[in-house]
Design an enzyme around this catalytic site. Structure first.
Site, PDB file in Angstrom:
ATOM      1  N   HIS A 161       0.806  -1.220   0.000  1.00 43.23           N
ATOM      2  CA  HIS A 161       0.000   0.000   0.000  1.00 43.23           C
ATOM      3  C   HIS A 161       0.845   1.279   0.000  1.00 43.23           C
ATOM      4  CE1 HIS A 161      -3.317   2.607  -0.142  1.00 43.23           C
ATOM      5  NE2 HIS A 161      -2.588   3.351   0.671  1.00 43.23           N
TER       6      HIS A 161
ATOM      7  N   TYR B 143       1.658   5.226  -2.520  1.00 43.55           N
ATOM      8  CA  TYR B 143       1.890   6.644  -2.208  1.00 43.55           C
ATOM      9  C   TYR B 143       3.317   7.063  -2.511  1.00 43.55           C
ATOM     10  CZ  TYR B 143      -2.732   6.321  -0.317  1.00 43.55           C
ATOM     11  OH  TYR B 143      -4.069   6.096  -0.200  1.00 43.55           O
TER      12      TYR B 143
ATOM     13  N   HIS C 136      -9.440   0.218 -11.205  1.00 43.04           N
ATOM     14  CA  HIS C 136      -9.036   1.197 -10.180  1.00 43.04           C
ATOM     15  C   HIS C 136      -7.567   1.586 -10.341  1.00 43.04           C
ATOM     16  CE1 HIS C 136      -8.247   3.005  -6.256  1.00 43.04           C
ATOM     17  NE2 HIS C 136      -7.363   2.057  -5.994  1.00 43.04           N
ATOM     18  N   PHE C 137      -6.706   0.597 -10.480  1.00 39.56           N
ATOM     19  CA  PHE C 137      -5.305   1.015 -10.420  1.00 39.56           C
ATOM     20  C   PHE C 137      -4.783   1.550 -11.746  1.00 39.56           C
ATOM     21  CE2 PHE C 137      -4.307  -3.702 -10.645  1.00 39.56           C
ATOM     22  CZ  PHE C 137      -3.552  -3.697 -11.800  1.00 39.56           C
ATOM     23  N   HIS C 138      -5.528   1.342 -12.827  1.00 47.08           N
ATOM     24  CA  HIS C 138      -5.107   2.041 -14.040  1.00 47.08           C
ATOM     25  C   HIS C 138      -5.532   3.514 -14.004  1.00 47.08           C
ATOM     26  CE1 HIS C 138      -4.093  -1.953 -15.537  1.00 47.08           C
ATOM     27  NE2 HIS C 138      -3.320  -1.314 -16.398  1.00 47.08           N
TER      28      HIS C 138
ATOM     29  N   ARG D 261     -10.419 -10.566 -11.855  1.00 46.44           N
ATOM     30  CA  ARG D 261      -9.255  -9.895 -12.418  1.00 46.44           C
ATOM     31  C   ARG D 261      -8.293 -10.964 -12.913  1.00 46.44           C
ATOM     32  NH1 ARG D 261      -5.644  -7.695  -7.301  1.00 46.44           N
ATOM     33  NH2 ARG D 261      -4.287  -7.005  -8.982  1.00 46.44           N
ATOM     34  N   ARG D 262      -7.344 -10.561 -13.745  1.00 43.55           N
ATOM     35  CA  ARG D 262      -6.294 -11.461 -14.185  1.00 43.55           C
ATOM     36  C   ARG D 262      -6.833 -12.717 -14.858  1.00 43.55           C
ATOM     37  NH1 ARG D 262      -2.622 -10.760  -8.683  1.00 43.55           N
ATOM     38  NH2 ARG D 262      -1.375  -9.063  -9.469  1.00 43.55           N
TER      39      ARG D 262
HETATM   40 FE1  HAS Z   1      -5.914   1.944  -4.372  1.00 40.31          FE
HETATM   41  C1  HAS Z   1      -6.190  -1.486  -4.653  1.00 40.31           C
HETATM   42  C2  HAS Z   1      -8.013   1.936  -1.676  1.00 40.31           C
HETATM   43  C3  HAS Z   1      -5.498   5.361  -3.997  1.00 40.31           C
HETATM   44  C4  HAS Z   1      -3.179   1.831  -6.443  1.00 40.31           C
HETATM   45  N1  HAS Z   1      -4.896   0.465  -5.360  1.00 40.31           N
HETATM   46  C5  HAS Z   1      -5.190  -0.878  -5.387  1.00 40.31           C
HETATM   47  C6  HAS Z   1      -4.272  -1.564  -6.248  1.00 40.31           C
HETATM   48  C7  HAS Z   1      -3.388  -0.630  -6.723  1.00 40.31           C
HETATM   49  C8  HAS Z   1      -3.806   0.638  -6.169  1.00 40.31           C
HETATM   50  C9  HAS Z   1      -2.199  -0.867  -7.624  1.00 40.31           C
HETATM   51  O1  HAS Z   1      -9.189  -0.107   0.257  1.00 40.31           O
HETATM   52  C10 HAS Z   1      -4.309  -3.053  -6.604  1.00 40.31           C
HETATM   53  C11 HAS Z   1      -3.376  -3.866  -5.794  1.00 40.31           C
HETATM   54  C12 HAS Z   1      -3.435  -5.319  -6.258  1.00 40.31           C
HETATM   55  O2  HAS Z   1      -2.826  -5.632  -7.279  1.00 40.31           O
HETATM   56  O3  HAS Z   1      -4.133  -6.100  -5.599  1.00 40.31           O
HETATM   57  N2  HAS Z   1      -6.685   3.377  -3.126  1.00 40.31           N
HETATM   58  C13 HAS Z   1      -7.524   3.166  -2.098  1.00 40.31           C
HETATM   59  C14 HAS Z   1      -7.839   4.434  -1.449  1.00 40.31           C
HETATM   60  C15 HAS Z   1      -7.135   5.396  -2.119  1.00 40.31           C
HETATM   61  C16 HAS Z   1      -6.393   4.723  -3.151  1.00 40.31           C
HETATM   62  C17 HAS Z   1      -8.745   4.644  -0.290  1.00 40.31           C
HETATM   63  N3  HAS Z   1      -4.622   3.325  -5.097  1.00 40.31           N
HETATM   64  C18 HAS Z   1      -4.601   4.660  -4.794  1.00 40.31           C
HETATM   65  C19 HAS Z   1      -3.497   5.300  -5.458  1.00 40.31           C
HETATM   66  C20 HAS Z   1      -2.831   4.294  -6.149  1.00 40.31           C
HETATM   67  C21 HAS Z   1      -3.556   3.068  -5.905  1.00 40.31           C
HETATM   68  C22 HAS Z   1      -3.168   6.766  -5.349  1.00 40.31           C
HETATM   69  C23 HAS Z   1      -1.625   4.355  -6.989  1.00 40.31           C
HETATM   70  C24 HAS Z   1      -0.934   5.421  -7.263  1.00 40.31           C
HETATM   71  N4  HAS Z   1      -6.940   0.513  -3.387  1.00 40.31           N
HETATM   72  C25 HAS Z   1      -7.698   0.706  -2.268  1.00 40.31           C
HETATM   73  C26 HAS Z   1      -8.158  -0.597  -1.760  1.00 40.31           C
HETATM   74  C27 HAS Z   1      -7.645  -1.568  -2.618  1.00 40.31           C
HETATM   75  C28 HAS Z   1      -6.880  -0.857  -3.615  1.00 40.31           C
HETATM   76  C29 HAS Z   1      -9.001  -0.872  -0.590  1.00 40.31           C
HETATM   77  C30 HAS Z   1      -7.821  -3.087  -2.503  1.00 40.31           C
HETATM   78  C31 HAS Z   1      -8.884  -3.566  -3.404  1.00 40.31           C
HETATM   79  C32 HAS Z   1      -8.982  -5.068  -3.320  1.00 40.31           C
HETATM   80  O4  HAS Z   1      -9.911  -5.565  -2.673  1.00 40.31           O
HETATM   81  O5  HAS Z   1      -8.119  -5.768  -3.876  1.00 40.31           O
HETATM   82  C33 HAS Z   1      -7.099   6.881  -1.770  1.00 40.31           C
HETATM   83  O6  HAS Z   1      -5.767   7.294  -1.557  1.00 40.31           O
HETATM   84  C34 HAS Z   1      -7.724   7.730  -2.820  1.00 40.31           C
HETATM   85  C35 HAS Z   1      -7.795   9.193  -2.406  1.00 40.31           C
HETATM   86  C36 HAS Z   1      -8.081  10.074  -3.597  1.00 40.31           C
HETATM   87  C37 HAS Z   1      -9.060  10.963  -3.702  1.00 40.31           C
HETATM   88  C38 HAS Z   1      -9.211  11.759  -4.968  1.00 40.31           C
HETATM   89  C39 HAS Z   1      -8.786  13.194  -4.804  1.00 40.31           C
HETATM   90  C40 HAS Z   1      -8.841  13.898  -6.122  1.00 40.31           C
HETATM   91  C41 HAS Z   1      -7.877  14.699  -6.605  1.00 40.31           C
HETATM   92  C42 HAS Z   1      -8.040  15.311  -7.967  1.00 40.31           C
HETATM   93  C43 HAS Z   1      -8.894  16.551  -7.940  1.00 40.31           C
HETATM   94  C44 HAS Z   1      -8.943  17.179  -9.276  1.00 40.31           C
HETATM   95  C45 HAS Z   1     -10.051  17.320 -10.032  1.00 40.31           C
HETATM   96  C46 HAS Z   1      -9.913  17.825 -11.409  1.00 40.31           C
HETATM   97  C47 HAS Z   1     -11.387  16.969  -9.544  1.00 40.31           C
HETATM   98  C48 HAS Z   1     -10.026  11.180  -2.604  1.00 40.31           C
HETATM   99  C49 HAS Z   1      -6.655  15.018  -5.824  1.00 40.31           C
HETATM  100  C50 HAS Z   1      -9.678  19.295 -11.509  1.00 40.31           C
HETATM  101  C51 HAS Z   1      -9.148  19.616 -12.840  1.00 40.31           C
HETATM  102  C52 HAS Z   1      -9.055  20.861 -13.353  1.00 40.31           C
HETATM  103  C53 HAS Z   1      -8.459  21.044 -14.666  1.00 40.31           C
HETATM  104  C54 HAS Z   1      -9.536  22.055 -12.630  1.00 40.31           C
HETATM  105 CU    CU Z   2      -4.002   0.047  -0.701  1.00 35.54          CU
END
Ligand code: HAS
Ligand code: CU
Length: 539
Positions: free
Chosen positions: A214, A218, A365-367, A428-429
């Site tokens: 995890h 980050y 999700h992760f893409h 998946r996979r």
């Molecule tokens: Fe995730 C699974 C929960 C963020 C990567 N995640 C994965 C896996 C990867 C991954 C690679 O709770 C698969 C692992 C595997 O192979 O099994 N993830 C989260 C949560 C967040 C999160 C709570 N993940 C990431 C990030 C990753 C990443 C960042 C890579 C860089 N994830 C999970 C969970 C799993 C999971 C479970 C397990 C699933 C399972 O069961 O297998 C949080 O950090 C997300 C917080 C982000 C936000 C979004 C904020 C928005 C922003 C942009 C604003 C801009 C806008 C546009 C709206 C709350 C900052 C404005 C544009 C203008 C031009 C004005």
């Molecule tokens: Cu995670």
């Protein structure tokens, strides 16, 4: 070219090479799943390819790119990179490790995917190579920290430059994360893979893996945030909304990146639901800095849009430099991350996780997250960084302008159908979307086909990216090198260090949190009756 620039560019080009190869595998996977006849349309080649793709993109491309970026930030903000000879040692160790692991995968003896979950067993060379890559990155960590310490001695009482603060945050996250990985690989997996012990406890190994896995995400994200916060407002013609708030965000990543890993193991036995709940809470805590980021970065962009003459509630959006490939990459990465982060909140909820765990949703999700929020930011940054390091202007600027849009569109085609297919139960996979004609699988077929369309668009985008970079080196003459500029803060910045600059202190607090989150569940797993498993190779 300066010695510093050579160090940065060497890391950068390894990253680009890994990216190019990993992308080629990706498009073949997407097409093979959609039933396109390809020479390697067999399960064994498909999984070999997925392993290489995951390792080269998620582990090699990111790590080398982040090392290049780290050196660049240190070089441009802290005055000098201390211990460059060590930097080269780390580089070559990481390169050799990458080559060993890649050969192990291509030989067909190490089809274990990028998560290498035991009891899937790879050739020992796979683990040895991965270990060298990590050792190389540790040396990079040492050089980064030494550079900061030396700067502090030269500039007592000064505030750490913001970009360096963020990059050292990534360093700290990486060190804390890789402790879990080192234990998994050195103590559990390597002795087992060379036959010194008969069995391995899969759950124990997975738990150490996710201690690492995890915060790994980050370690990818924070360097992208460094660009979003410290460079993009300047590129857009505005100012950073708040320097102080940005430091708070980085420190929160130090604190909460690691004690959350059980959210990948909600369905694993041997870990009590109480501990899974604790990690659920910390997971929601680690969403907070990203929500703050959404606010701050959009505020910075609004400032830029208004400074460029934009008016009205949304008029400022139109005035932003959408034709600048770096800006467009980051803006599209942000929009995509809003979707990916929303999905993350769903994953993190214990009950909803049961619907999506191990389904195609996860790759969706992760893409969006690592594959776009991070990778697209890095691609865009390449267009900014290469001319500044080499003095060469970008060749084919129009191709560079179109490339991020192609990536964005391709990724929506790839990821949204993956999410939906996951909700419809597609694992998946899997290497074929059809599952030998099973009834339930029929609903997945059109979605898998749409994903393949996305895969082709993504591949076109990836090749545009590589072509512009390589073409720039081959075709464009060297000119004067522009300096690196960082954004200024809108709110006043007091000159001295603040509590948020005490990175050692925050690291100590993070260690306490890790102990609190992991000591008991790991003690339990180590002492309960385990079920060691022999190694298993499906092919
Ligand atoms: Fe995730 C699974 C929960 C963020 C990567 N995640 C994965 C896996 C990867 C991954 C690679 O709770 C698969 C692992 C595997 O192979 O099994 N993830 C989260 C949560 C967040 C999160 C709570 N993940 C990431 C990030 C990753 C990443 C960042 C890579 C860089 N994830 C999970 C969970 C799993 C999971 C479970 C397990 C699933 C399972 O069961 O297998 C949080 O950090 C997300 C917080 C982000 C936000 C979004 C904020 C928005 C922003 C942009 C604003 C801009 C806008 C546009 C709206 C709350 C900052 C404005 C544009 C203008 C031009 C004005
Ligand atoms: Cu995670």
């Amino acid at each position: 070219m300066t010695a510093e620039a050579r160090l940065q560019l060497s890391h950068f080009w390894v990253a680009v090479a890994a990216f190019a190869i990993g992308s080629m595998m990706a498009v073949m996977q997407a097409l093979a799943r959609a039933g396109v006849e390809l020479p390697f349309g067999t399960a064994s080649l498909y999984y070999l390819s997925v392993t290489a793709h995951g390792v080269l993109l998620a582990l090699v491309f990111t790590t080398f790119f982040i090392m290049a970026l780290g050196y660049m930030v240190v070089d441009s903000t802290l005055g000098r990179i201390v211990g460059q000879a060590w930097g080269w040692t780390g580089f070559w160790l990481a390169v050799v490790g990458t080559l060993i692991t890649t050969v192990a995968i291509l030989s067909g003896t190490s089809t274990v995917l990028y998560t290498f979950y035991p009891p899937l067993l790879a050739h020992p060379a796979f683990y040895v190579g991965a270990t060298l890559l990590v050792v190389g990155s540790w040396i990079w960590c040492g050089v980064m920290i030494a550079s900061l310490v030396s700067w502090r001695r030269r500039e007592p009482g000064a505030r750490i430059p913001l970009a360096a603060h963020g990059m050292v945050t990534a360093v700290i996250i990486w060190i804390l994360a890789t402790i879990g990985l080192a234990f998994e690989v050195l103590v559990l997996i390597l002795p087992w893979s060379v036959g010194l012990v008969d069995g391995i406890d899969p759950i124990l190994a997975r738990t150490y893996f996710w201690w690492f896995g995890h915060p790994l995400t980050y370690f990818w994200l924070v360097p992208a945030y460094v660009l979003w916060y410290t460079v993009i407002p300047r590129v857009a013609g505005g100012r950073l909304f708040s320097d102080a708030l940005t430091r708070v965000v980085f420190v929160q990543f130090i604190l909460f990146s690691t004690p959350v890993g059980l959210h990948h193991q909600f369905t694993d036995p041997g870990i009590t639901s109480g501990w899974k709940l604790v990690h659920t809470f910390t997971t929601y805590a680690i969403m907070f800095p990203s929500l703050v980021t959404a606010f701050t970065v959009i505020a910075s962009l609004e400032l830029a849009g208004r400074a460029r003459g934009g008016t009205g509630r949304f008029g400022w959006l139109a005035t932003l430099p959408w034709r600048d490939p770096f800006f467009a990459s980051v803006a599209l990465a942000m929009v995509t991350f809003a979707l990916g982060g929303f999905g993350g909140a769903i994953n993190a909820a214990y009950a909803m996780n049961a619907m999506i765990h191990n389904t195609a949703w996860v790759q969706g999700h992760f893409h969006l997250t690592v594959g776009t929020a991070v990778a697209l930011s890095f691609m865009g940054f390449s267009y900014w960084m290469l001319p500044r390091l080499t003095g060469r202007a970008l060749v084919w600027p129009r191709v560079a302008t179109v490339q991020p849009y192609l990536w964005f569109v391709g990724m929506q085609f790839f990821s949204i159908p993956s999410h939906i297919a996951g909700l419809l139960g597609m694992p998946r996979r899997v290497y074929t979307g059809e599952f030998q004609g099973v009834e339930a699988a029929q609903a997945w077929v059109p979605l898998v086909n749409l994903s393949a369309v996305g895969g082709v668009i993504l591949f076109a985008s990836a090749m545009c990216y590589v072509a512009v970079l390589v073409g720039t080196m081959l075709v464009m003459p060297r000119g004067a090198r522009a300096g690196l500029e960082y954004a200024e803060s809108l709110s006043p910045v007091s000159p001295g260090p603040s509590i948020w600059d005490r990175l050692g202190l925050w690291t100590a607090v993070a260690v306490v949190l890790i102990v609190l989150a992991y000591a008991q569940p790991l003690y339990h797993l180590h002492t309960m009756a385990g079920f060691p498993s022999r190694g298993f190779s499906p092919f």
